[in-house]
Design an enzyme around this catalytic site. Structure first.
Site, mmCIF file in Angstrom:
data_model
loop_
_atom_site.group_PDB
_atom_site.id
_atom_site.type_symbol
_atom_site.label_atom_id
_atom_site.label_comp_id
_atom_site.label_asym_id
_atom_site.label_seq_id
_atom_site.Cartn_x
_atom_site.Cartn_y
_atom_site.Cartn_z
ATOM 1 N N ALA A 293 -1.743 6.424 9.831
ATOM 2 C CA ALA A 293 -2.021 6.234 11.252
ATOM 3 C C ALA A 293 -1.387 7.324 12.100
ATOM 4 C CB ALA A 293 -1.526 4.857 11.703
ATOM 5 N N GLN B 199 -1.481 -1.995 14.946
ATOM 6 C CA GLN B 199 -0.901 -3.336 14.901
ATOM 7 C C GLN B 199 -1.917 -4.413 15.290
ATOM 8 O OE1 GLN B 199 1.932 -4.074 13.620
ATOM 9 N NE2 GLN B 199 2.901 -2.064 13.510
ATOM 10 N N HIS C 48 -1.897 0.071 5.210
ATOM 11 C CA HIS C 48 -0.620 -0.465 4.715
ATOM 12 C C HIS C 48 -0.001 -1.462 5.694
ATOM 13 C CE1 HIS C 48 2.578 1.687 7.077
ATOM 14 N NE2 HIS C 48 1.584 2.521 7.314
ATOM 15 N N THR D 189 -9.215 17.418 -0.095
ATOM 16 C CA THR D 189 -9.970 16.743 -1.147
ATOM 17 C C THR D 189 -10.118 15.264 -0.820
ATOM 18 O OG1 THR D 189 -9.094 18.272 -2.804
ATOM 19 C CG2 THR D 189 -10.040 16.202 -3.612
ATOM 20 N N CYS E 110 9.574 4.381 12.935
ATOM 21 C CA CYS E 110 9.484 5.835 13.164
ATOM 22 C C CYS E 110 10.277 6.301 14.386
ATOM 23 C CB CYS E 110 8.016 6.239 13.329
ATOM 24 S SG CYS E 110 6.983 5.828 11.917
#
Length: 370
Positions: free
Chosen positions: A71, A180, A200, A236, A322
């Site tokens: 994200a 969220q 996740h 890739t 974070c």
């Protein structure tokens, strides 16, 4: 020592079905989807089927999906990419104090490059003041970035009202950070130009993110090097990650009613217990998503409470994972206008996987820590 995990807004354990899909895909579809041979074709078919599944679940088109590393990259691509692509139309951006650091950090970077950033006011419940937003909009406004649900307080923003307002400003792109929100609230993407999230956060795998980019929206790529599955993000293509993302999203939307009901009950019980304690302040408004509950303990910094709980095996967060440590929460400051309270704030985030017994033990440990 028993571990009690109450930090599901930071990360969630991957569902067994997601791991199974990823493992099978990684074993059977290891070829580069862009390679022109049978193994490449097998991986490309899986990639296409996975993108089709994600698109159908979100009610968008497969070619409107950009897979990223998470994200944070999706937010950076949305914010910087839209700003760079529109720089000849204007350099004015509007956002809020509730944004994740991957949005606010990108905005700070743009501000240093010459863009003008305005912060919209919040009402008493922490929602965007749409009238103030209207007063900030200009002909040279090229981006408005607002999270659907913020990661610290769990406040649900009136993103549909904002989208309706922005229709009158064709030069302004609307970016919604839904990290969220996906799997936690019903979410209609109608009217949004850019939407970012990561699996996740809803029992998928790390290392994968999604940016929905509506047709007609132009972005300046952050990663150059080739077409990949899209012109906007080289690299890739990871077909197994796409398959795992599709499965996590399918389960999150399919099981939303049951998961939400469990979490609502746990949240209500926790709130009732905290209301009995005069030295605890509940920062999350009543209308916040039940998955996030932000608190302050009077006279004790949030980081100190987190450490004391961690020493006893309880996992909670101060701000988002974070954020810069030992600084007041921007989100709590914006809502309460109280620096001491913002320094004392910390976050519990719940899941349908949390148990009544775990919460009872947590409350006992918290009492000891206080």
């Amino acid at each position: 020592m028993q571990t009690i995990y109450l930090d599901y807004a930071a990360d969630t354990p991957p569902d067994a079905a997601v791991i199974q899909d990823y493992t099978q895909a990684a074993q059977n579809c290891f070829g580069n989807p862009n390679s022109l041979h049978p193994e490449g074709a097998r991986s490309k078919d899986l990639m296409n089927r996975s993108l089709q599944s994600i698109a159908e679940l979100l009610h968008v088109q497969p070619d409107e999906l950009i897979l990223t590393s998470g994200a944070s990259e999706a937010n950076n691509l949305a914010v910087k990419g839209a700003a760079y692509a529109s720089r000849r139309k204007g350099k004015h951006i509007i956002s809020t104090f509730l944004e994740h650091s991957s949005v606010s950090g990108a905005l700070t970077y743009l501000q240093e490059q010459g863009w003008e950033i305005d912060i919209v006011q919040l009402d008493a419940d922490g929602r965007v003041d749409v009238q103030h937003l209207a007063s900030l909009l200009r002909e040279d406004t090229v981006l408005c970035s607002v999270c659907a649900v913020d990661s610290e307080l769990g406040i649900v923003q009136p993103v549909q009202k904002i989208a309706a307002l922005l229709k009158e400003y064709p030069n302004c792109r609307f970016h919604v950070d839904a990290t969220q929100a996906v799997g936690k609230i019903p979410l209609d993407l109608t009217g949004f130009d850019l939407v970012s999230f990561a699996p996740h956060k809803f029992y998928g795998l790390k290392g994968c993110g999604v940016l929905v980019k509506r047709k007609g929206v132009i972005l300046e790529p952050l990663i150059h090097g080739g077409a990949s599955t899209t012109l906007y993000r080289s690299g890739t293509p990871d077909a197994p990650a796409a398959a795992a993302c599709a499965k996590a999203l399918e389960l999150a939307l399919q099981e939303f009613p049951e998961r939400s009901a469990v979490v609502q009950k746990l949240n209500a019980e926790l709130r009732a217990e905290f209301m009995k304690l005069p030295n605890i302040r509940i920062n999350s408004p009543d209308h916040a998503v039940p998955f996030i509950l932000n608190l302050s303990v009077n006279g004790i910094k949030g980081e100190e409470i987190r450490k004391r709980l961690a020493e006893r095996g309880v996992c909670v967060s101060v701000k988002s994972a974070c954020s810069v440590p030992n600084t007041p929460s921007r989100a709590v400051m914006a809502l309460t206008h109280d620096r001491k309270n913002a320094l004392s704030s910390w976050r519990i985030s719940l899941s349908h996987l949390a148990t009544q017994a775990e919460l009872e033990t947590f409350l006992h440990i918290l009492a000891e820590c206080m």
